[in-house]
Design a protein around this motif. Structure first.
Motif, short mmCIF file in Angstrom:
data_model
loop_
_atom_site.label_atom_id
_atom_site.label_comp_id
_atom_site.label_asym_id
_atom_site.label_seq_id
_atom_site.Cartn_x
_atom_site.Cartn_y
_atom_site.Cartn_z
N PHE A 55 65.46 -29.70 59.02
CA PHE A 55 65.89 -30.16 60.97
C PHE A 55 67.53 -29.81 61.56
CE2 PHE A 55 62.26 -32.87 60.40
CZ PHE A 55 61.28 -32.00 61.47
N PHE A 56 68.10 -29.82 60.69
CA PHE A 56 69.49 -29.75 60.80
C PHE A 56 70.51 -29.19 59.61
CE2 PHE A 56 68.05 -32.85 62.64
CZ PHE A 56 68.64 -33.37 64.02
N ALA A 57 71.12 -28.29 59.86
CA ALA A 57 72.78 -26.95 59.13
C ALA A 57 73.75 -27.79 58.83
CB ALA A 57 71.58 -25.72 59.27
N ILE A 58 74.39 -27.71 58.48
CA ILE A 58 75.60 -28.71 59.00
C ILE A 58 76.80 -26.98 57.61
CG2 ILE A 58 75.80 -29.26 56.60
CD1 ILE A 58 78.02 -31.07 58.19
N ASP A 59 77.82 -26.70 58.51
CA ASP A 59 78.27 -25.27 58.47
C ASP A 59 79.35 -25.95 57.40
OD1 ASP A 59 79.64 -22.74 59.66
OD2 ASP A 59 81.24 -24.15 58.19
N GLY A 60 79.38 -25.05 56.07
CA GLY A 60 79.93 -25.69 55.27
C GLY A 60 81.58 -25.29 55.42
N ALA A 61 82.28 -24.83 55.91
CA ALA A 61 83.61 -25.39 55.76
C ALA A 61 83.85 -25.70 56.36
CB ALA A 61 84.63 -23.44 56.04
N ARG A 62 83.54 -25.77 58.29
CA ARG A 62 84.02 -26.15 60.00
C ARG A 62 82.63 -27.35 60.14
NH1 ARG A 62 82.29 -20.79 61.51
NH2 ARG A 62 84.22 -19.58 61.45
N GLY A 63 81.74 -28.16 59.31
CA GLY A 63 81.51 -29.10 59.52
C GLY A 63 80.60 -29.69 61.14
N THR A 64 79.87 -27.82 60.96
CA THR A 64 80.02 -27.82 62.82
C THR A 64 78.18 -28.27 62.40
OG1 THR A 64 81.17 -26.68 63.72
CG2 THR A 64 79.58 -26.48 64.59
#
Ligand code: CA
Length: 144
Positions: A55-64
């Motif tokens: 349901f969610f993804a996290i940007d590896g570098a930014r943490g978004t």
């Protein structure tokens, strides 16, 4: 001078909580922050969910954190996620975990529904135009 990877990332709280409503896919809903005082790759942090969630993804570098699948309060009211942050040290990578609770807020998404359709009424001839013969009522279904 030798440099050792001494520290894992340091976040503020180890537990985050975020309330969101029926949010469209692709919307950024949260920002995870981390600092790692080590220099070079030992201080460069990569984020991931552990375990991954559909349901969610996290940007590896930014943490978004971004919604990648339609959320429905009627199906799931809360998601308990664990964010892993790992620094990029080649020999001794260090990592830390933080909890992220995403609570889904209900929004009213049902239309009013007319009851007792179809409507019909009989009128006598010469009814004064100001007279009301019947009223239309509707109700809203509320899901709690
Ligand atoms: Ca480090």
């Amino acid at each position: 001078m030798l440099h050792f990877n001494e520290r894992s990332w340091v976040a503020g709280p180890s537990h985050y909580e975020k309330n969101i409503q029926n949010t469209p896919v692709g919307t950024s809903v949260f920002q995870v922050n981390a600092t790692d005082p080590d220099q070079g790759v030992g201080g460069s942090v990569l984020f991931s969910f552990q375990p991954p969630t559909t349901f969610f993804a996290i940007d590896g570098a930014r943490g978004t954190v971004t919604v990648i699948r339609q959320l429905d309060y009627e199906t799931t009211t809360a998601y308990q996620l664990t964010v892993n942050a790992t620094d990029q040290d080649k020999t001794r990578p260090l990592s830390s975990l933080a909890n992220l609770a995403i609570l889904i807020t209900d929004v009213q998404d049902m239309n009013p529904i007319f009851t007792n359709l179809p409507y019909s009424t009989n009128l006598e001839e010469n009814v004064p135009v100001v007279r009301t013969n019947f009223s239309i009522s509707s109700f809203v279904t509320v899901h709690l």
